[in-house]
Design an enzyme around this catalytic site. Structure first.
Site, mmCIF file in Angstrom:
data_model
loop_
_atom_site.group_PDB
_atom_site.id
_atom_site.type_symbol
_atom_site.label_atom_id
_atom_site.label_comp_id
_atom_site.label_asym_id
_atom_site.label_seq_id
_atom_site.Cartn_x
_atom_site.Cartn_y
_atom_site.Cartn_z
ATOM 1 N N CYS A 92 0.832 -1.201 0.000
ATOM 2 C CA CYS A 92 0.000 0.000 0.000
ATOM 3 C C CYS A 92 0.863 1.246 0.000
ATOM 4 O O CYS A 92 2.088 1.173 -0.083
ATOM 5 C CB CYS A 92 -0.882 0.010 1.240
ATOM 6 S SG CYS A 92 -1.865 -1.471 1.423
ATOM 7 N N GLY A 138 -1.862 1.649 -4.698
ATOM 8 C CA GLY A 138 -3.126 1.088 -4.235
ATOM 9 C C GLY A 138 -4.313 1.760 -4.870
ATOM 10 O O GLY A 138 -4.435 2.984 -4.799
ATOM 11 N N ASN A 159 1.930 0.012 5.639
ATOM 12 C CA ASN A 159 2.341 -0.607 4.379
ATOM 13 C C ASN A 159 3.270 -1.761 4.717
ATOM 14 O O ASN A 159 4.348 -1.542 5.274
ATOM 15 C CB ASN A 159 3.066 0.425 3.488
ATOM 16 C CG ASN A 159 3.693 -0.189 2.244
ATOM 17 O OD1 ASN A 159 4.682 0.326 1.735
ATOM 18 N ND2 ASN A 159 3.155 -1.275 1.760
ATOM 19 N N GLY A 160 2.839 -2.966 4.370
ATOM 20 C CA GLY A 160 3.691 -4.113 4.670
ATOM 21 C C GLY A 160 2.862 -5.320 5.007
ATOM 22 O O GLY A 160 1.678 -5.383 4.685
ATOM 23 N N CYS A 164 13.004 -4.745 -0.434
ATOM 24 C CA CYS A 164 12.256 -5.508 -1.446
ATOM 25 C C CYS A 164 12.694 -5.087 -2.851
ATOM 26 O O CYS A 164 12.458 -3.964 -3.276
ATOM 27 C CB CYS A 164 10.774 -5.241 -1.258
ATOM 28 S SG CYS A 164 9.766 -5.823 -2.629
ATOM 29 N N TYR A 208 9.109 -3.384 -10.188
ATOM 30 C CA TYR A 208 7.757 -3.110 -10.655
ATOM 31 C C TYR A 208 6.989 -2.057 -9.859
ATOM 32 O O TYR A 208 6.303 -1.217 -10.429
ATOM 33 C CB TYR A 208 6.945 -4.413 -10.642
ATOM 34 C CG TYR A 208 5.480 -4.184 -10.913
ATOM 35 C CD1 TYR A 208 5.033 -3.940 -12.209
ATOM 36 C CD2 TYR A 208 4.541 -4.148 -9.869
ATOM 37 C CE1 TYR A 208 3.695 -3.681 -12.456
ATOM 38 C CE2 TYR A 208 3.210 -3.891 -10.118
ATOM 39 C CZ TYR A 208 2.789 -3.655 -11.410
ATOM 40 O OH TYR A 208 1.481 -3.393 -11.651
ATOM 41 N N SER A 250 5.445 -0.391 -17.174
ATOM 42 C CA SER A 250 6.608 -0.795 -16.391
ATOM 43 C C SER A 250 7.735 -1.368 -17.251
ATOM 44 O O SER A 250 8.868 -1.455 -16.792
ATOM 45 C CB SER A 250 6.196 -1.784 -15.306
ATOM 46 O OG SER A 250 5.238 -2.669 -15.825
ATOM 47 N N CYS A 272 15.786 -8.267 -0.318
ATOM 48 C CA CYS A 272 14.905 -9.432 -0.299
ATOM 49 C C CYS A 272 14.685 -9.883 -1.733
ATOM 50 O O CYS A 272 14.126 -9.153 -2.550
ATOM 51 C CB CYS A 272 13.563 -9.086 0.354
ATOM 52 S SG CYS A 272 12.443 -10.500 0.361
HETATM 53 P P1 AMP Z 1 1.040 -11.791 -16.109
HETATM 54 O O1 AMP Z 1 0.145 -11.460 -17.256
HETATM 55 O O2 AMP Z 1 0.298 -12.464 -14.991
HETATM 56 O O3 AMP Z 1 2.292 -12.510 -16.508
HETATM 57 O O4 AMP Z 1 1.481 -10.416 -15.459
HETATM 58 C C1 AMP Z 1 2.580 -9.743 -15.958
HETATM 59 C C2 AMP Z 1 2.330 -8.272 -15.889
HETATM 60 O O5 AMP Z 1 1.874 -7.892 -14.586
HETATM 61 C C3 AMP Z 1 3.604 -7.506 -16.179
HETATM 62 O O6 AMP Z 1 3.306 -6.588 -17.203
HETATM 63 C C4 AMP Z 1 3.944 -6.792 -14.880
HETATM 64 O O7 AMP Z 1 4.283 -5.451 -15.135
HETATM 65 C C5 AMP Z 1 2.681 -6.845 -14.063
HETATM 66 N N1 AMP Z 1 2.935 -7.171 -12.656
HETATM 67 C C6 AMP Z 1 3.951 -7.838 -12.119
HETATM 68 N N2 AMP Z 1 3.800 -7.969 -10.780
HETATM 69 C C7 AMP Z 1 2.671 -7.349 -10.460
HETATM 70 C C8 AMP Z 1 1.965 -7.129 -9.228
HETATM 71 N N3 AMP Z 1 2.428 -7.584 -8.069
HETATM 72 N N4 AMP Z 1 0.807 -6.444 -9.288
HETATM 73 C C9 AMP Z 1 0.324 -5.997 -10.463
HETATM 74 N N5 AMP Z 1 0.930 -6.168 -11.655
HETATM 75 C C10 AMP Z 1 2.097 -6.846 -11.662
#
Ligand code: AMP
Length: 492
Positions: A26, A53, A126-127, A266, A272, A313, A462
């Site tokens: 968060c 969030g 947050n955590g 982390c 990301y 990202s 981590c």
């Molecule tokens: P997927 O389609 O499940 O392989 O998700 C990959 C995509 O989700 C990538 O474009 C990442 O940027 C994004 N992503 C990775 N980790 C997270 C996360 N914890 N929460 C939301 N999006 C994520």
């Protein structure tokens, strides 16, 4: 924060507390303003943390008493100008909560506020606390009643129980001691607010970021320093693991509340989660992501005509990949910025459709080209597989997929929302070639864990979601011995 069942029946309505996994990634923002009500500053600060969030937003403020407003929704929907106008007082804290799979409840929105001995105290966290389920059970056996399944409520109630006196009498050291003794091993950047005073703490392992800003307008703390950009900044200080700060109208004092120990920052915050224009854990997020892309290009070269990012990202790593390889950078996929996050949708089909709505291919850029597509990470593989198809259907000659992070093979106990282990594509198929078959790409490669560690460092980070086991009990024992601490109140 959220929980999901270990057996992946996620949601808020489970009656089986044993199956719950508390989880939270968060954003928190708070402080004391000098001349004006703090609510507009918190609204703006949280708005800059919206990426941390989207499930709910909330704010608690006041000078003699605390008033609270929180609800499900985005910051500017929940904390509208009308709401903010009515929230008075110079002291306050706010929170944005990460979206979750399955249902949700406004009860879980933060800050949490309780009334104890005629005084209010609020908390925003947050955590994710390691021993949450165990400790909650333990407290319930002692007669404690919880309104939510949140580890944050549990932290607050634990502090209340340990200190047993009116919140206005709580000291920085006392709260810090309860947090360290009870929740060592967990991730908590956490804010407590009593009228006229804000206490902020970053856990001794430093999983989550926390920064302080001394500004003309007041003293503020935030999950990420980018949220100070709207202030007239005089000084920005990054709170170190095991340090915290007390903020009042008279100023602030940064203090250590736990001994220094090897930290566990982390790495996924950099890969990301955090905003690229933030500086966390001693480095700029955007620059770090460019480095990831460069390293990925060194480790996984490919003959291609263009490098295409998966927005947003994947942008910085793709730029790095392009700079390193000399392959031109092209926006072959256009992002619709009005689409919500695909990652959190409960059904695979919904996620698929959503990827298509979110990213559309540009035939003019892709046709006849050998394309390298870069994303920051591959989780379930849904996004990558759809993108490969889209790009091929747009006439690309070859599609080479590159992940700027190593294989994601583990869930996160400390707050990042990663689906169950068995949903992770790198667990479903052990071999990169098999994952590539699933993606239907011409080639697939990941940045290596060694490569990642060369960028960030071998210690103090981590990497548990990228390594097979994320519980190292001897490490935990060592840590506790190091501090002379015994994890408190977890025994039945
Ligand atoms: P997927 O389609 O499940 O392989 O998700 C990959 C995509 O989700 C990538 O474009 C990442 O940027 C994004 N992503 C990775 N980790 C997270 C996360 N914890 N929460 C939301 N999006 C994520």
């Amino acid at each position: 924060m959220k929980f999901s069942c270990k057996k992946h029946c996620s949601g808020y309505a489970s009656s089986r507390i044993d199956d719950l996994k508390f989880s939270e990634e968060c954003g928190i923002f708070g402080g004391v303003s000098f001349n004006h009500n703090i609510a507009p500053f918190i609204q703006q600060g949280l708005f800059m943390l919206q990426h941390r969030g989207q499930e709910s937003a909330g704010l608690c403020c006041g000078d003699k008493d605390l008033s609270i407003y929180k609800n499900k929704g985005l910051v500017m929907e929940v904390l509208s100008d009308k709401v903010i106008h009515n929230m008075k007082g110079k002291t306050g804290i706010g929170h944005v909560r990460y979206s979750t799979q399955g249902g949700s409840d406004v009860l879980h929105a933060q800050p949490h506020v309780i009334n104890y001995l005629g005084e209010k105290v609020a908390v925003a966290h947050n955590g994710n606390v390691d021993a949450a389920v165990k400790m909650k059970k333990h407290l319930e056996k002692q007669g404690e009643v919880f309104l939510t399944t949140s580890d944050t409520e549990m932290i607050l109630k634990k502090v209340v129980r340990e200190l047993c006196k009116a919140p206005s009498l709580w000291t920085f050291e006392e709260i810090g001691e309860v947090l360290t003794k009870s929740f060592l091993g967990g991730a908590w950047s956490i804010l407590f607010c009593v009228p006229g005073k804000v206490f902020a703490y970053r856990d001794p392992l430093g999983y989550r970021p926390l920064a302080l800003c001394e500004a003309e307008e007041g003293i503020f703390v935030s999950s990420e320093d980018t949220s100070f950009q709207l202030l007239t900044r005089k000084k920005v200080i990054h709170i170190q693991p095991g340090e915290g700060v007390i903020i009042t109208a008279d100023g602030y004092e940064i203090k250590r509340f736990a001994p220094e120990m090897p930290s566990k920052m982390c790495v996924f915050e950099h890969i990301y989660f955090a905003r690229p224009d933030s500086n966390i854990f001693g480095r700029n997020v955007y620059m770090a992501r460019v480095e990831l892309g460069k390293k990925c290009a060194i480790e996984n070269p490919v003959d291609a005509d263009i490098v295409v990012p998966v927005m947003d990202s994947g942008f910085a790593p793709a730029l790095g990949f392009s700079q390193q390889s000399g392959i031109p950078f092209q926006m072959g996929l256009m992002r619709n910025r009005w689409v919500g996050r695909t990652f959190i949708l409960p059904e695979q089909q919904m996620r698929r459709n959503s990827v298509i709505r979110k990213l559309t291919p540009m035939r003019e850029v892709l046709e006849g080209k050998r394309v390298v597509v870069i994303d920051d990470s591959i989780v379930r593989g849904t996004t990558s597989r759809e993108l490969v198809r889209m790009i091929k259907n747009s006439g690309a000659r070859e599609v080479h997929f590159r992940s700027a992070s190593p294989k994601l093979i583990n869930t996160c106990q400390w707050g990042v929302d990663i689906p169950s282990k068995k949903e992770l594509i790198a667990n479903i198929y052990k071999d990169t070639a098999e994952i590539n078959n699933f993606l239907e790409a011409d080639s697939l490669a990941y940045l290596s864990l060694e490569g990642l560690k060369e960028i960030f460092g071998w210690n103090n980070w981590c990497y548990s979601c990228l390594t097979p086991s994320n519980v190292n009990s001897s490490e935990v024992m060592e840590r506790n011995e190091y501090c002379g601490l015994i994890p408190a109140a977890c025994a039945d």
